[in-house]
Design an enzyme around this catalytic site. Sequence first.
Site, PDB file in Angstrom:
ATOM      1  N   ASP A   9       0.830  -1.069  -0.001  1.00 33.59           N
ATOM      2  CA  ASP A   9      -0.076   0.017  -0.088  1.00 33.59           C
ATOM      3  C   ASP A   9       0.938   1.054  -0.117  1.00 33.59           C
ATOM      4  O   ASP A   9       1.980   1.106   0.227  1.00 33.59           O
ATOM      5  CB  ASP A   9      -1.119  -0.211   1.432  1.00 33.59           C
ATOM      6  CG  ASP A   9      -1.700   1.196   1.438  1.00 33.59           C
ATOM      7  OD1 ASP A   9      -2.349   1.544   0.521  1.00 33.59           O
ATOM      8  OD2 ASP A   9      -1.699   1.667   2.630  1.00 33.59           O
ATOM      9  N   ASP A  11      -0.491   5.332   0.829  1.00 31.48           N
ATOM     10  CA  ASP A  11      -0.639   6.070   1.770  1.00 31.48           C
ATOM     11  C   ASP A  11      -0.775   5.678   3.120  1.00 31.48           C
ATOM     12  O   ASP A  11      -1.590   4.596   3.443  1.00 31.48           O
ATOM     13  CB  ASP A  11      -1.953   6.927   1.680  1.00 31.48           C
ATOM     14  CG  ASP A  11      -1.934   7.671   0.467  1.00 31.48           C
ATOM     15  OD1 ASP A  11      -0.843   7.894  -0.416  1.00 31.48           O
ATOM     16  OD2 ASP A  11      -3.321   8.265  -0.133  1.00 31.48           O
ATOM     17  N   ASP A 215      -1.855  -0.498   5.884  1.00 29.29           N
ATOM     18  CA  ASP A 215      -2.316   0.127   7.323  1.00 29.29           C
ATOM     19  C   ASP A 215      -3.660   0.156   7.496  1.00 29.29           C
ATOM     20  O   ASP A 215      -4.166   0.647   8.666  1.00 29.29           O
ATOM     21  CB  ASP A 215      -1.545   1.575   7.406  1.00 29.29           C
ATOM     22  CG  ASP A 215      -2.311   2.623   6.624  1.00 29.29           C
ATOM     23  OD1 ASP A 215      -2.254   2.197   5.221  1.00 29.29           O
ATOM     24  OD2 ASP A 215      -2.723   3.719   7.024  1.00 29.29           O
TER      25      ASP A 215
END
Length: 273
Positions: A9, A11, A215
């Site tokens: 991922d 961001d 996250d």
Amino acid sequence: MTRLLVFSDLDGTLLDHHTYSFQPALQAFQALKTFTIPCILNTSKTYAELTQLRNELNHQDPFIVENGAAVYIPKHLGLPVDASMEDHGDYWLKSFGPKRQILIDLISEYKTHYRFQSFCDMQAQNIVDLTGLSEANAQLAMQREFTEPMVWQDSNIALNTLKQALEPQGVQLQKGGRFIHLMGSDCDKARAMLWLSARYETHFQEAVTTMALGDGDNDVGMLSKADIPVVIRSPVHAPPEVPYRHDAWLTDGYGPEGWAQAIDKALIKQGIL
């Protein structure tokens, strides 16, 4: 030892949640290049956004855009191609859902029943205010091809009701870090990861080990299907739970610092460092 594939991922993971900087992760990112370990970016970002970021990183590997809606494979890698893939200049494109305009037309029918604002209703300044992006980067974020992000302004009950109404039409609503993403039902970070991993296994003619780092809630599917799931600690929300994966790693560091720690740990465990 099997070949390692890293799916990341962006961001809040490879990129800092507040500043979007990747500097704390750069040394570990370069280590993957040194050992010719593919690092596949698997993100909610658009093709236009990744063009700029990949230039900054000198990223040469495939990338997955808009929460698993499509995979772009650089042609120079020589990965196997089939009839389901489109020619997209320097890339082969595999899409898993409908084009964005179809989604916009569909969701417009529900605007009188639910409170939300979608990207097609916004100006670049709205995106700047919501994300902290520069205006130039906000313009890139608006160049979507397969999904339509929305700011949900209604209740959770209303959101679940809309989800149920859209399911028979082959469309889903997926929660991201800042937005609710409208997309095809087959669009999923995990599905795209597994599809691309199979391409690599055919190319290498051997099994691969998948490592996934994320996250947010929209990373859970990808993390649950990876051989090595890594939850990156966030400064703004609690770590998402990965069901039935008690072996998931949780980093000590936040964002790109945690990312670098996890990559170093994986390279040691794989006997590469």
